[in-house]
Design an enzyme around this catalytic site. Structure first.
Site: not given
Ligand code: TYD
Length: 341
Positions: A151, A246, A147, A123-125, A13, A16-17, A211
């Site tokens: 991950k 950005n 964050y 994630t790329d992070e 929900a 991305i999901g 980004r």
């Protein structure tokens, strides 16, 4: 007639999901899709309206709930996560709960349930920032914000689960994703919604950070590709090669919405703001995946969706989000310098 195979989408929900659920329903109509979602501030059952899936409300870190949701499932895709860097700077505990403990318990439950294949969306992070060059899957993890660190910890737990139990899982590491139903806390929906409402667009620093932006449907097709064709125990980068700074993104959003670029305001930068993320996705492309949206197409499609969907985002701006917004931007916007074209 044989029973339809069941795919469990944890976090289905979320942004991305839910887009992934819709992608699967459109492209694999014979599959039964079940969603497990905690419906935190970031989850929204409205994203699944008409999607044709079952929704179980619950936390991936709650073992009995995870086990019940996995019953009879052939496959698992995990998109459940706390994802917003700025919130992880305010309080990291929910990130540890979902992205480390939750991931560990969900995949342990999947192994015990005999799931045939699982994909974890990362994630790329986790690689940290880059100032040149693109990361490959074999590069060291060097996360630079809470964050990203949570991950990376989740990824390492799962790679250990593969080594020790041969539980057949893959990890995808995607770049910044944009498109319909993204929570208004993220840059592209936030800038778009503020431009539509004539409110200032808060651009961190001078807006020079870059980004790579991937349309969410391209991200969904990448996850499905890895679920069906990925080698167990392997990591796959997901990139769009749509790099842009950005400030340019904010300017393009204003132009598309028809708002004056003077709404863009330079505000105090995010602490530890990563300069750029860049990934080499050759390994995924070797599985036959390619992106359909270039930068302009992805951004315009996202902006147009918010222009057409105030019924979805207007209610989110009240309550919890308002308190977060004031805390995050109140001081930053007071006396901020406006952009001059
Ligand atoms: P975001 O959407 O939060 O994704 P991430 O931090 O995971 O990349 O931010 C995307 C870029 O936009 C990032 O460089 C930070 C910047 N940004 C702003 O300039 N202002 C904002 O209010 C937000 C939320 C992000």
């Amino acid at each position: 007639m044989s029973a339809r195979p069941i795919l469990l989408v944890a976090g289905g929900a979320g942004f991305i999901g839910a887009n992934f659920v819709r992608h699967v329903r459109a492209n694999r109509p014979d599959w039964q899709v079940r969603v497990l979602d905690a419906l935190t501030y970031a989850g929204d059952r409205r994203r699944l309206d008409g999607a044709g899936c079952e929704l179980i409300v619950g936390d991936i870190a709650h073992r009995p709930t995870a086990a019940a949701a996995l019953q009879g499932a052939s496959w698992l895709v995990n998109v459940a996560a706390e994802t917003h860097v700025d919130r992880s700077l305010l309080d990291v505990e929910p990130f540890l709960h979902a992205n480390v403990l939750g991931v560990q318990r969900l995949f342990e439950a999947a192994r015990l349930a005999g799931v045939a294949k699982a994909v974890h969306v990362s994630t790329d992070e986790v690689y940290g920032e880059t100032r040149g060059g693109a990361f490959r899957e074999t590069d060291a993890l060097a996360p630079r914000n809470p964050y990203a660190a949570s991950k990376a910890a989740g990824d390492l737990m799962l790679l250990a689960a593969w080594q020790t139990h041969q539980f057949p899982l893959c990890i995808t590491r995607g770049v910044n994703t944009i498109g319909p139903w993204q929570h208004p806390e993220k840059a592209v929906p936030l800038f778009t919604i503020n431009a539509i409402r004539g409110q200032p667009l808060p651009l961190y620093g001078r807006g020079a950070q870059q980004r790579d932006r991937l349309h969410v449907d391209d991200h969904a097709s990448a996850i499905l590709t890895v679920l069906e064709r990925g080698e167990p125990g392997e990591v796959y980068n997901v990139a769009a090669d749509n790099h842009c700074d950005n400030l340019t993104v904010a300017q393009r959003i204003c132009a598309r919405v028809g708002a004056p670029p003077s709404l863009i305001h330079f505000v105090t930068d995010r602490t530890g703001h990563d300069w750029n993320y860049a990934l080499d996705a050759a390994k995924l492309r070797a599985l036959g995946w390619e992106r359909r949206y270039d930068f302009g197409a992805a951004l315009d499609a996202a902006v147009d969706w918010y222009l057409a969907s105030p019924d979805w985002w207007e209610p989110i701006l009240e309550g919890e989000f308002q308190a977060y917004y004031d805390r995050q931007y109140g001081e930053r916007l007071a006396g901020a310098e406006a952009f001059r074209a």
